[in-house]
Write a protein that holds these residues in place. Structure first.
Motif, PDB file in Angstrom:
ATOM      1  N   GLU A   1       0.848  -1.179   0.000  1.00 53.06           N
ATOM      2  CA  GLU A   1       0.000   0.000   0.000  1.00 53.06           C
ATOM      3  C   GLU A   1       0.894   1.242   0.000  1.00 53.06           C
ATOM      4  O   GLU A   1       1.829   1.336   0.787  1.00 53.06           O
ATOM      5  N   VAL A   2       0.595   2.211  -0.889  1.00 50.07           N
ATOM      6  CA  VAL A   2       1.396   3.422  -1.042  1.00 50.07           C
ATOM      7  C   VAL A   2       0.532   4.609  -0.642  1.00 50.07           C
ATOM      8  O   VAL A   2      -0.611   4.741  -1.081  1.00 50.07           O
ATOM      9  N   TYR A   3       1.078   5.471   0.218  1.00 50.86           N
ATOM     10  CA  TYR A   3       0.302   6.595   0.758  1.00 50.86           C
ATOM     11  C   TYR A   3       0.905   7.962   0.360  1.00 50.86           C
ATOM     12  O   TYR A   3       0.666   8.951   1.024  1.00 50.86           O
ATOM     13  N   PHE A   4       1.661   8.022  -0.726  1.00 49.04           N
ATOM     14  CA  PHE A   4       2.266   9.295  -1.122  1.00 49.04           C
ATOM     15  C   PHE A   4       2.329   9.354  -2.654  1.00 49.04           C
ATOM     16  O   PHE A   4       2.178   8.334  -3.349  1.00 49.04           O
ATOM     17  N   ILE A   5       2.613  10.544  -3.137  1.00 51.89           N
ATOM     18  CA  ILE A   5       2.914  10.770  -4.558  1.00 51.89           C
ATOM     19  C   ILE A   5       4.105  11.710  -4.606  1.00 51.89           C
ATOM     20  O   ILE A   5       4.397  12.414  -3.625  1.00 51.89           O
ATOM     21  N   GLU A   6       4.779  11.718  -5.726  1.00 50.92           N
ATOM     22  CA  GLU A   6       5.921  12.616  -5.854  1.00 50.92           C
ATOM     23  C   GLU A   6       5.442  14.060  -5.757  1.00 50.92           C
ATOM     24  O   GLU A   6       4.406  14.433  -6.286  1.00 50.92           O
ATOM     25  N   GLY A   7       6.238  14.874  -5.081  1.00 49.85           N
ATOM     26  CA  GLY A   7       5.917  16.277  -4.907  1.00 49.85           C
ATOM     27  C   GLY A   7       5.067  16.547  -3.681  1.00 49.85           C
ATOM     28  O   GLY A   7       4.793  17.700  -3.354  1.00 49.85           O
ATOM     29  N   GLN A   8       4.642  15.452  -2.995  1.00 45.42           N
ATOM     30  CA  GLN A   8       3.789  15.616  -1.811  1.00 45.42           C
ATOM     31  C   GLN A   8       4.623  16.087  -0.637  1.00 45.42           C
ATOM     32  O   GLN A   8       5.762  15.652  -0.435  1.00 45.42           O
ATOM     33  N   ILE A   9       4.064  17.007   0.133  1.00 47.58           N
ATOM     34  CA  ILE A   9       4.724  17.444   1.363  1.00 47.58           C
ATOM     35  C   ILE A   9       4.312  16.490   2.485  1.00 47.58           C
ATOM     36  O   ILE A   9       3.124  16.247   2.699  1.00 47.58           O
ATOM     37  N   VAL A  10       5.291  15.977   3.178  1.00 50.99           N
ATOM     38  CA  VAL A  10       5.024  15.024   4.268  1.00 50.99           C
ATOM     39  C   VAL A  10       5.671  15.517   5.540  1.00 50.99           C
ATOM     40  O   VAL A  10       6.628  16.304   5.526  1.00 50.99           O
ATOM     41  N   LYS A  11       5.140  15.042   6.648  1.00 53.21           N
ATOM     42  CA  LYS A  11       5.706  15.369   7.946  1.00 53.21           C
ATOM     43  C   LYS A  11       6.495  14.180   8.489  1.00 53.21           C
ATOM     44  O   LYS A  11       6.242  13.029   8.134  1.00 53.21           O
ATOM     45  N   LYS A  12       7.410  14.483   9.358  1.00 51.72           N
ATOM     46  CA  LYS A  12       8.220  13.431   9.972  1.00 51.72           C
ATOM     47  C   LYS A  12       7.308  12.435  10.699  1.00 51.72           C
ATOM     48  O   LYS A  12       6.419  12.810  11.456  1.00 51.72           O
ATOM     49  N   GLY A  13       7.525  11.157  10.443  1.00 46.34           N
ATOM     50  CA  GLY A  13       6.731  10.110  11.064  1.00 46.34           C
ATOM     51  C   GLY A  13       5.506   9.720  10.288  1.00 46.34           C
ATOM     52  O   GLY A  13       4.812   8.749  10.632  1.00 46.34           O
ATOM     53  N   GLU A  14       5.211  10.431   9.224  1.00 51.09           N
ATOM     54  CA  GLU A  14       4.014  10.127   8.445  1.00 51.09           C
ATOM     55  C   GLU A  14       4.210   8.835   7.660  1.00 51.09           C
ATOM     56  O   GLU A  14       5.290   8.577   7.124  1.00 51.09           O
ATOM     57  N   LEU A  15       3.144   8.012   7.611  1.00 53.44           N
ATOM     58  CA  LEU A  15       3.217   6.730   6.917  1.00 53.44           C
ATOM     59  C   LEU A  15       3.274   6.962   5.418  1.00 53.44           C
ATOM     60  O   LEU A  15       2.433   7.641   4.851  1.00 53.44           O
TER      61      LEU A  15
END
Length: 267
Positions: A1-15
């Motif tokens: 399961e993938v929970y991101f896309i390129e260019g997405q802003i993520v926070k530390k610890g985010e799955l």
């Protein structure tokens, strides 16, 4: 399961993604089932050991009681010859004193009879008086003879009683030896079963310890199936798709940490 896309802003610890963990979860379930079975076996063996220990203590107490009883009988049997010797000695002393007294009475009656014998011939005393003296002497002689025979009977009885007491002492000694031998044999017979049980307990404890260590390792593997952002930033590369096989050591996600930006613009 993938929970991101390129260019997405993520926070530390985010799955970011979750690797298929069904195999690990199945293995954890299987291991825990085995662990539970081993724990039940350990409890059963420990209960068996407690019961075995209670039975061992009960047998030991019974064996000790048998030995104590045999030793008490042995002590009584050992005292009997001495006690009989004292009784026989006292009886012999009394009988000897009685015989000595009877012998003195016999001598007195004999002396009287002998002194009266010439007087009968001289018609100084009557024949009846002499017959009375003679009868007294004969009765005294008979009493001495019966007392001597009684002393001989007492001596034979004393010998028989001493022989019986000695036989009883030998039998008591033999009972003590048998009781002690049976006690030692019972203790030796317990040892193989006790050692076998301890070996089985040690084996199941070892399996439980190994299973717990393996469970910790699998739990760590399960935890590592979830990939989380190690820093806050922007995903700059994420060539991972659902169904992909991730090779160990191969980067799957790249995150550029957001710090500061310099903007140049023409006015």
């Amino acid at each position: 399961e993938v929970y991101f896309i390129e260019g997405q802003i993520v926070k530390k610890g985010e799955l970011l993604l979750r690797v298929d963990s069904r195999r690990i979860q199945n293995e954890i379930a299987r291991r825990r089932e085995m662990l539970q079975a081993d724990a039940s076996e350990q409890a059963r063996l420990e209960g068996l050991r407690e019961a075995q220990e209670r039975e061992r203590l009960s047998r030991r107490r019974r064996a000790e009681a048998d030995v104590a009883l045999a030793q008490a009988e042995q002590a009584r049997a050992a005292e009997r010859p001495q006690r009989l010797a004292g009784v026989h000695s006292a009886t012999a002393a009394r009988t000897g004193a009685q015989i000595a007294l009877l012998e003195k009475q016999r001598e007195r009656t004999k002396t009287k009879r002998d002194r009266m014998a010439p007087l009968v011939n001289e018609r100084i005393i009557s024949a009846a008086e002499f017959d009375d003296a003679d009868s007294d002497w004969r009765e005294a002689e008979e009493r001495v003879r019966e007392a001597v025979l009684g002393r001989e009977r007492d001596a034979r009885l004393a010998d028989q009683e001493q022989a019986q007491a000695a036989a009883e002492l030998r039998e008591a000694d033999a009972r003590v030896e048998r009781a002690e031998a049976e006690r030692e044999a019972a203790l030796r017979a317990e040892e193989p079963a006790r050692q076998e049980l301890e070996i089985r307990l040690a084996d199941v404890r070892g399996r439980i310890q190994a299973a717990r260590e393996e469970d910790k390792s699998l739990a760590l593997d399960l935890e590592q199936c979830e990939v989380r952002a190690h820093v806050s930033g922007i995903v700059t590369r994420g060539d991972v798709r659902v169904g992909d096989v991730i090779e160990p050591g191969k980067p799957g996600v790249a995150i550029a940490q957001q710090v500061a930006f310099r903007v140049s613009a023409a006015v």
